[in-house]
Design a protein around this motif. Structure first.
Motif, PDB file in Angstrom:
ATOM      1  N   GLY A 111       0.796  -1.228   0.000  1.00  0.00           N
ATOM      2  CA  GLY A 111       0.000   0.000   0.000  1.00  0.00           C
ATOM      3  C   GLY A 111       0.828   1.277   0.000  1.00  0.00           C
ATOM      4  O   GLY A 111       0.317   2.354   0.303  1.00  0.00           O
ATOM      5  N   LEU A 112       2.106   1.169  -0.352  1.00  0.00           N
ATOM      6  CA  LEU A 112       2.941   2.381  -0.410  1.00  0.00           C
ATOM      7  C   LEU A 112       2.661   3.169  -1.687  1.00  0.00           C
ATOM      8  O   LEU A 112       2.813   4.391  -1.721  1.00  0.00           O
ATOM      9  CB  LEU A 112       4.424   1.995  -0.358  1.00  0.00           C
ATOM     10  N   VAL A 113       2.341   2.464  -2.756  1.00  0.00           N
ATOM     11  CA  VAL A 113       1.978   3.127  -4.016  1.00  0.00           C
ATOM     12  C   VAL A 113       0.708   2.452  -4.554  1.00  0.00           C
ATOM     13  O   VAL A 113       0.405   1.309  -4.206  1.00  0.00           O
ATOM     14  CB  VAL A 113       3.102   3.037  -5.085  1.00  0.00           C
ATOM     15  N   ALA A 114       0.025   3.189  -5.441  1.00  0.00           N
ATOM     16  CA  ALA A 114      -1.266   2.675  -5.912  1.00  0.00           C
ATOM     17  C   ALA A 114      -1.127   1.815  -7.162  1.00  0.00           C
ATOM     18  O   ALA A 114      -1.991   1.003  -7.464  1.00  0.00           O
ATOM     19  CB  ALA A 114      -2.187   3.857  -6.201  1.00  0.00           C
ATOM     20  N   ARG A 115      -0.040   2.028  -7.922  1.00  0.00           N
ATOM     21  CA  ARG A 115       0.103   1.250  -9.152  1.00  0.00           C
ATOM     22  C   ARG A 115       1.581   1.051  -9.464  1.00  0.00           C
ATOM     23  O   ARG A 115       2.451   1.508  -8.722  1.00  0.00           O
ATOM     24  CB  ARG A 115      -0.627   1.937 -10.310  1.00  0.00           C
ATOM     25  N   ILE A 116       1.842   0.392 -10.602  1.00  0.00           N
ATOM     26  CA  ILE A 116       3.212   0.018 -10.968  1.00  0.00           C
ATOM     27  C   ILE A 116       3.513   0.594 -12.357  1.00  0.00           C
ATOM     28  O   ILE A 116       2.629   0.564 -13.224  1.00  0.00           O
ATOM     29  CB  ILE A 116       3.328  -1.529 -11.009  1.00  0.00           C
ATOM     30  N   PRO A 117       4.717   1.120 -12.572  1.00  0.00           N
ATOM     31  CA  PRO A 117       5.001   1.633 -13.919  1.00  0.00           C
ATOM     32  C   PRO A 117       5.134   0.495 -14.929  1.00  0.00           C
ATOM     33  O   PRO A 117       5.399  -0.648 -14.539  1.00  0.00           O
ATOM     34  CB  PRO A 117       6.349   2.347 -13.751  1.00  0.00           C
ATOM     35  N   ARG A 118       4.975   0.834 -16.193  1.00  0.00           N
ATOM     36  CA  ARG A 118       5.321  -0.128 -17.244  1.00  0.00           C
ATOM     37  C   ARG A 118       6.836  -0.210 -17.299  1.00  0.00           C
ATOM     38  O   ARG A 118       7.507   0.825 -17.395  1.00  0.00           O
ATOM     39  CB  ARG A 118       4.805   0.362 -18.583  1.00  0.00           C
ATOM     40  N   ILE A 119       7.357  -1.411 -17.234  1.00  0.00           N
ATOM     41  CA  ILE A 119       8.821  -1.555 -17.214  1.00  0.00           C
ATOM     42  C   ILE A 119       9.303  -2.093 -18.558  1.00  0.00           C
ATOM     43  O   ILE A 119       8.859  -3.151 -19.012  1.00  0.00           O
ATOM     44  CB  ILE A 119       9.266  -2.444 -16.039  1.00  0.00           C
ATOM     45  N   THR A 120      10.158  -1.300 -19.200  1.00  0.00           N
ATOM     46  CA  THR A 120      10.694  -1.647 -20.508  1.00  0.00           C
ATOM     47  C   THR A 120      12.181  -1.945 -20.381  1.00  0.00           C
ATOM     48  O   THR A 120      12.909  -1.202 -19.711  1.00  0.00           O
ATOM     49  CB  THR A 120      10.452  -0.485 -21.500  1.00  0.00           C
ATOM     50  N   VAL A 121      12.612  -3.028 -21.006  1.00  0.00           N
ATOM     51  CA  VAL A 121      14.026  -3.414 -20.976  1.00  0.00           C
ATOM     52  C   VAL A 121      14.620  -3.154 -22.354  1.00  0.00           C
ATOM     53  O   VAL A 121      14.019  -3.520 -23.367  1.00  0.00           O
ATOM     54  CB  VAL A 121      14.167  -4.914 -20.621  1.00  0.00           C
ATOM     55  N   VAL A 122      15.797  -2.523 -22.384  1.00  0.00           N
ATOM     56  CA  VAL A 122      16.457  -2.258 -23.663  1.00  0.00           C
ATOM     57  C   VAL A 122      17.822  -2.943 -23.678  1.00  0.00           C
ATOM     58  O   VAL A 122      18.621  -2.769 -22.749  1.00  0.00           O
ATOM     59  CB  VAL A 122      16.625  -0.735 -23.917  1.00  0.00           C
ATOM     60  N   GLN A 123      18.058  -3.729 -24.715  1.00  0.00           N
ATOM     61  CA  GLN A 123      19.354  -4.409 -24.869  1.00  0.00           C
ATOM     62  C   GLN A 123      20.100  -3.812 -26.059  1.00  0.00           C
ATOM     63  O   GLN A 123      19.515  -3.146 -26.912  1.00  0.00           O
ATOM     64  CB  GLN A 123      19.131  -5.900 -25.117  1.00  0.00           C
ATOM     65  N   ALA A 124      21.398  -4.087 -26.137  1.00  0.00           N
ATOM     66  CA  ALA A 124      22.156  -3.735 -27.333  1.00  0.00           C
ATOM     67  C   ALA A 124      21.793  -4.743 -28.424  1.00  0.00           C
ATOM     68  O   ALA A 124      21.586  -5.929 -28.128  1.00  0.00           O
ATOM     69  CB  ALA A 124      23.649  -3.792 -27.034  1.00  0.00           C
ATOM     70  N   GLU A 125      21.730  -4.260 -29.650  1.00  0.00           N
ATOM     71  CA  GLU A 125      21.314  -5.135 -30.757  1.00  0.00           C
ATOM     72  C   GLU A 125      22.202  -6.373 -30.871  1.00  0.00           C
ATOM     73  O   GLU A 125      21.731  -7.461 -31.196  1.00  0.00           O
ATOM     74  CB  GLU A 125      21.366  -4.334 -32.063  1.00  0.00           C
ATOM     75  N   GLY A 126      23.489  -6.201 -30.550  1.00  0.00           N
ATOM     76  CA  GLY A 126      24.414  -7.334 -30.664  1.00  0.00           C
ATOM     77  C   GLY A 126      24.429  -8.246 -29.436  1.00  0.00           C
ATOM     78  O   GLY A 126      25.222  -9.186 -29.371  1.00  0.00           O
ATOM     79  N   ALA A 127      23.591  -7.947 -28.464  1.00  0.00           N
ATOM     80  CA  ALA A 127      23.539  -8.758 -27.229  1.00  0.00           C
ATOM     81  C   ALA A 127      22.081  -8.788 -26.779  1.00  0.00           C
ATOM     82  O   ALA A 127      21.736  -8.307 -25.716  1.00  0.00           O
ATOM     83  CB  ALA A 127      24.432  -8.119 -26.159  1.00  0.00           C
ATOM     84  N   ASN A 128      21.242  -9.381 -27.625  1.00  0.00           N
ATOM     85  CA  ASN A 128      19.795  -9.182 -27.487  1.00  0.00           C
ATOM     86  C   ASN A 128      18.982 -10.469 -27.253  1.00  0.00           C
ATOM     87  O   ASN A 128      17.905 -10.622 -27.837  1.00  0.00           O
ATOM     88  CB  ASN A 128      19.267  -8.486 -28.748  1.00  0.00           C
ATOM     89  N   PRO A 129      19.455 -11.374 -26.398  1.00  0.00           N
ATOM     90  CA  PRO A 129      18.699 -12.630 -26.269  1.00  0.00           C
ATOM     91  C   PRO A 129      17.255 -12.440 -25.785  1.00  0.00           C
ATOM     92  O   PRO A 129      16.372 -13.191 -26.193  1.00  0.00           O
ATOM     93  CB  PRO A 129      19.521 -13.450 -25.258  1.00  0.00           C
ATOM     94  N   LEU A 130      16.996 -11.431 -24.950  1.00  0.00           N
ATOM     95  CA  LEU A 130      15.614 -11.254 -24.476  1.00  0.00           C
ATOM     96  C   LEU A 130      14.730 -10.693 -25.597  1.00  0.00           C
ATOM     97  O   LEU A 130      13.562 -11.059 -25.714  1.00  0.00           O
ATOM     98  CB  LEU A 130      15.572 -10.323 -23.254  1.00  0.00           C
TER      99      LEU A 130
END
Ligand code: F0G
Length: 451
Positions: free
Chosen positions: A276-295
């Motif tokens: 109950g410390l916050v009401a919602r959660i941000p959208r979390i975006t992950v950015v990888q380098a194109e040459g190291a992009n397994p996700l």
């Protein structure tokens, strides 16, 4: 270890064990997956172990004026949310955390946004976000009586581990891929007295070797498979919420390497919501380098259900990782928060880094993928003009000065890498000039630069 308040839950099969039962490689004996720390008392609303949101906000603010050393840490200031030690007297702290949340007015304007923020984790004692996790997990190592700690690293984990080990009087072993880490980071491991072994392999190869070592020798593993690392690394999420008066941003954008940081920040926001410390959660975006992009590939091919390791290549050496350990955790965070997984090319990273530098902040190349990613989200129309976005800058600009100098000298990128970005790069480059030692020559150089 405080086995009363916390337990470990396997992320794969859900098995629960106490903190003292976990194997030295931090893998589940049944399914091989990683663990996460869980606090059973928080689940029951009436439990005395469940922290009270209003009281915590007040207490954490009070601690800012406290004269207690532990309260000066931006990790242990929030210790009610990481009760992982028997005694907080065992905490090893370098006064980490409490990092600035900077406004980025120029980048916001360039992107047509009302505002944009950067949480600069490079402003930690050893210059990267790793300090927040290291203070947590190394304190556990000390409490459990280990003499040696170890990690495989692309440079920042090892710098942080070596420093905290030195503070605690423990020995540290660092495995790094030879020739593939920035000098600033290597120098830190040496300065803080680690036994530093450069292996003729990549980061993923170093992890393989170290995993075998810790199974045989009494060495405490401090890679981010260690779930206590993530408990420290979740605290910047609390700081962000606190700095925004307990309103969370709409988006949080995080660089992805071994994928622990995105997982940790997601855990931080999720726990804050549960309590109950916050009401919602941000959208979390992950950015990888194109040459190291397994996700990125994993999301493209199976929406994050499977991941194939890749052979990683990028000048952003911190995130040159092809087989990220925490990919399942990160995939879950992205999916459950409705975020995205993106990649940035070498030119996009270089331009974004120079733009952050030109705003007076600077960061290491791996951190700049966040701004490169935001540009893509804006171009795709997925982030609105007035939405609140926080970029997580993970490392200090001085960590990899070679990269910056190569960029400004024009030797960083091959022609095919910079194709299409030549004008942007030319506008950002500021080469050091060789000028005669006379006032006239210096004034002429200024005039030329201004024209
Ligand atoms: N940014 C920087 C500056 C890093 O050093 C790292 C990882 C990351 C981003 C990615 O974070 O791995 O949690 O997804 N550095 C590692 C190291 C792995 O050994 O220092 P992640």
């Amino acid at each position: 270890m405080n086995d009363n308040l916390h337990q470990l839950r396997c992320f794969g099969c859900g098995a629960r064990i106490s903190g003292s039962e976990v194997k030295p490689d931090f893998r589940c004996v049944d399914c091989g997956d990683l663990f996460e720390v869980e606090y059973p008392g928080w689940a029951q609303r009436k439990s005395l172990d469940r922290p009270n949101a209003g009281a915590l906000k007040w207490l954490w603010r009070e601690r800012r004026c406290s004269s207690e050393a532990l309260d000066h840490s931006g990790v242990w200031r929030f210790r009610e949310l990481l009760p992982i030690l028997d005694s907080f007297g065992n905490a090893v702290s370098l006064r980490e955390g409490n990092t600035p949340l900077y406004a980025l007015p120029r980048s916001a304007k360039a992107l047509g946004m009302d505002q944009l923020f950067a949480k600069h984790q490079g402003m930690n004692p050893t210059g990267s976000f790793k300090d927040t996790g290291m203070t947590a997990a190394l304190s556990v190592a000390r409490e459990r009586g280990f003499q040696w700690v170890a990690c495989a690293s692309t440079g920042n984990t090892s710098a942080a581990m070596a420093a905290y080990a030195a503070r605690a009087g423990l020995r540290s072993l660092v495995l790094i891929p030879e020739g593939k880490i920035a000098w600033g980071k290597l120098s830190q491991a040496m300065d803080y007295g680690a036994v530093t072994c450069q292996l003729k392999t990549d980061f993923d190869g170093c992890v393989r070797v170290l995993t075998e070592i810790v199974r045989e020798a009494p060495i405490y593993l401090l890679n981010s498979v260690n779930p206590y690392r993530l408990e420290g690394q979740k605290t910047p999420a609390i700081e962000i919420a606190e700095a925004l008066d307990w309103n969370v941003p709409d988006h949080l954008i995080v660089p992805g390497g071994n994928l622990a940081n995105s997982s940790a920040l997601g855990k931080g926001f999720q726990e804050m919501r549960e309590l109950g410390l916050v009401a919602r959660i941000p959208r979390i975006t992950v950015v990888q380098a194109e040459g190291a992009n397994p996700l990125v590939r994993s999301f493209r091919e199976s929406r994050g259900a499977e991941m194939q390791p890749v052979e990683a290549h990028t000048r952003a050496t911190a995130i040159r990782i092809g087989n990220p350990a925490s990919w399942r955790k990160a995939a879950r965070v992205v999916q459950s928060t409705d975020g995205w997984v993106l990649e940035a090319t070498e030119a996009e990273i270089a331009v974004a880094k120079a733009e952050l530098g030109a705003e007076g902040l600077g960061c290491e190349p791996a951190s700049a993928v966040t701004l490169a990613g935001l540009k893509k989200l804006r171009a795709a129309g997925t982030v609105g003009d007035s939405e609140t976005v926080v970029l997580v800058l993970t490392g200090h600009t001085l960590k990899d000065a070679d990269y910056t100098i190569d960029f400004h000298r024009g030797t960083l990128l091959r022609a095919e890498e910079s194709a299409g970005y030549e004008r942007e790069i030319a506008a950002l480059r500021r080469e050091a000039r060789n000028v005669d030692a006379t006032p006239g020559a210096v004034l002429a150089a200024m005039k030329e630069a201004a024209s």
